[in-house]
Design an enzyme around this catalytic site. Structure first.
Site: not given
Ligand code: NAD
Length: 361
Positions: A143, A194, A227, A251, A255
């Site tokens: 970001y 990852k 994942d 993020d 959520d």
């Protein structure tokens, strides 16, 4: 002699002012309970700041934020600002204050109150008693990384670029926060990355491992691919205690976990730097669909204030009292519309504030 704490309140847009009014009433109760004087300043953030000042968070407001002991935010955004340039949008105010306070450690508890377990999309047995703490890196990663932007190529097509970038220092400081938090909980950390496909993910894993071996051998550390972490959160969420992860994966994963708990209107968050004031805000947004109707759930904002008491204001006992009051109110069946269930009593925003205050009193 009474202690004075400097608080900046930035209610923001949509339901922000409605829920922050209830936080202010709880703050007044804490003041009367402890004798602490809260010196409260108020400023604009988000779309309302853009309308008034042409930018989503002013430098003057940032100076007030830096001089305070804690910053309490409502929410920003709304469809009326959708056409505004990226650097002036309501969300730009959020990124500016997080960066300005160097609030790099985002703590997001995903707690499922027993009374709300039936509101989850998963069966009660999977979520009742769920208590996960996300420790998300908040001030770096994709970001914020440069280069970024949208360019037009010589052939007329366009390319969008963002850069996922982490330094060892950035990884180290957030990792230490996660291990320190785990020491106060069950002593378990799952670090999600990852590393299989991203160099920045491989560095993340190497650094987390190095710090673990050097300084936190008592913590049980597992590495998990982000994942797989998202699948495990839906399959068996109670296996997790502290989840450490970067800005982007944090993020998304937090959520997902938020949804397991039943309602967005219940979830608080804290963003901490080293030494400066913490930034406390509900996880939910400005809820433009219900703004102005006085029906928003103020609990996420009130629990965010409880986190401020615990992490920035050295008033952990008061935080315990507020959290216990919320728990009891839910057990007693008092609900705002978003968490309404059979045989419960529906109240509005002020009614929920009244109920929590009545319990505290
Ligand atoms: P949202 O969280 O605002 O709303 C999602 C749904 O949950 C809506 O139906 C809303 O009514 C409901 N809801 C949210 N909080 C509630 C509460 N306290 N009580 C009762 N119901 C509640 O998400 P969205 O609709 O995707 O976004 C709306 C705006 O908020 C957008 O402009 C978005 O950019 C912004 N946003 C801001 C933040 C922030 O300020 N940190 C976070 C997320 C979204």
């Amino acid at each position: 002699m009474s202690v004075t704490k400097n608080i900046l309140m930035i209610p923001g847009d949509g339901i922000g002012p409605e829920i922050m009014a209830e936080v202010k009433r709880i703050m007044d109760w804490v003041s009367s309970d402890t004798g602490t004087i809260f010196n409260v300043e108020e400023r604009l953030i988000g779309g309302c700041s853009y309308d008034a000042h042409g930018e989503a968070f002013t430098d003057e407001a940032m100076d007030v934020a830096k001089a305070s002991d804690a910053v309490l935010m409502g929410a920003v955004g709304g469809p009326q600002w959708d056409g505004v340039d990226y650097d002036k949008r309501p969300e730009a105010g959020l990124l500016k204050i997080r960066k300005g306070l160097d609030a790099y450690a985002n703590l997001r508890p995903a707690i499922c109150f027993a009374a709300l377990a039936d509101a989850s999309s998963l069966k009660r047995e999977y979520v009742a008693g769920l208590d996960i703490l996300f420790v998300r890196e908040l001030s770096s990663g994709v970001y914020f990384g440069d280069p970024r932007g949208i360019e037009t190529l010589p052939d007329g097509s366009r390319v969008g670029v963002n850069t996922h970038r982490y330094t060892t220092q950035e990884i180290e400081r957030i990792t230490r926060v996660a291990f320190d938090m785990a020491r106060k909980r069950s002593g378990r950390v799952a670090s999600a990355d990852k590393a299989n496909v991203m160099e920045a993910g491989l560095l993340w894993r190497q650094e987390v491992t190095r710090i673990h071996e050097a300084d936190y051998p008592d913590i049980e550390l597992t590495h998990i691919l982000a994942d797989n972490c998202s699948m495990q959160l839906v399959k068996n969420p109670k296996q997790f205690d502290v989840i450490l992860t970067d800005n982007l994966f944090g993020d998304l994963l937090s959520d997902t976990a938020a949804m397991l708990t039943g309602s967005l209107g219940m979830l608080p968050s804290a963003s901490l730097g080293d030494g400066g004031p913490g930034l406390y805000e509900p996880v939910h947004g400005s809820a433009p669909d219900i703004a102005g109707r006085g029906i928003a759930n103020p609990i996420a904002a009130i629990l965010s204030f409880a986190m401020a008491l615990r992490y920035s204001l050295d008033m952990g006992e008061e935080a315990d009292k507020i959290e216990a009051a919320v728990d009891r109110i839910l057990e007693s069946g008092i609900r705002t519309g978003d968490i309404m269930a059979d045989n419960c009593t529906q109240v509005n925003t002020v009614g929920m504030g009244d109920a929590i205050l009545a319990h505290l009193n």
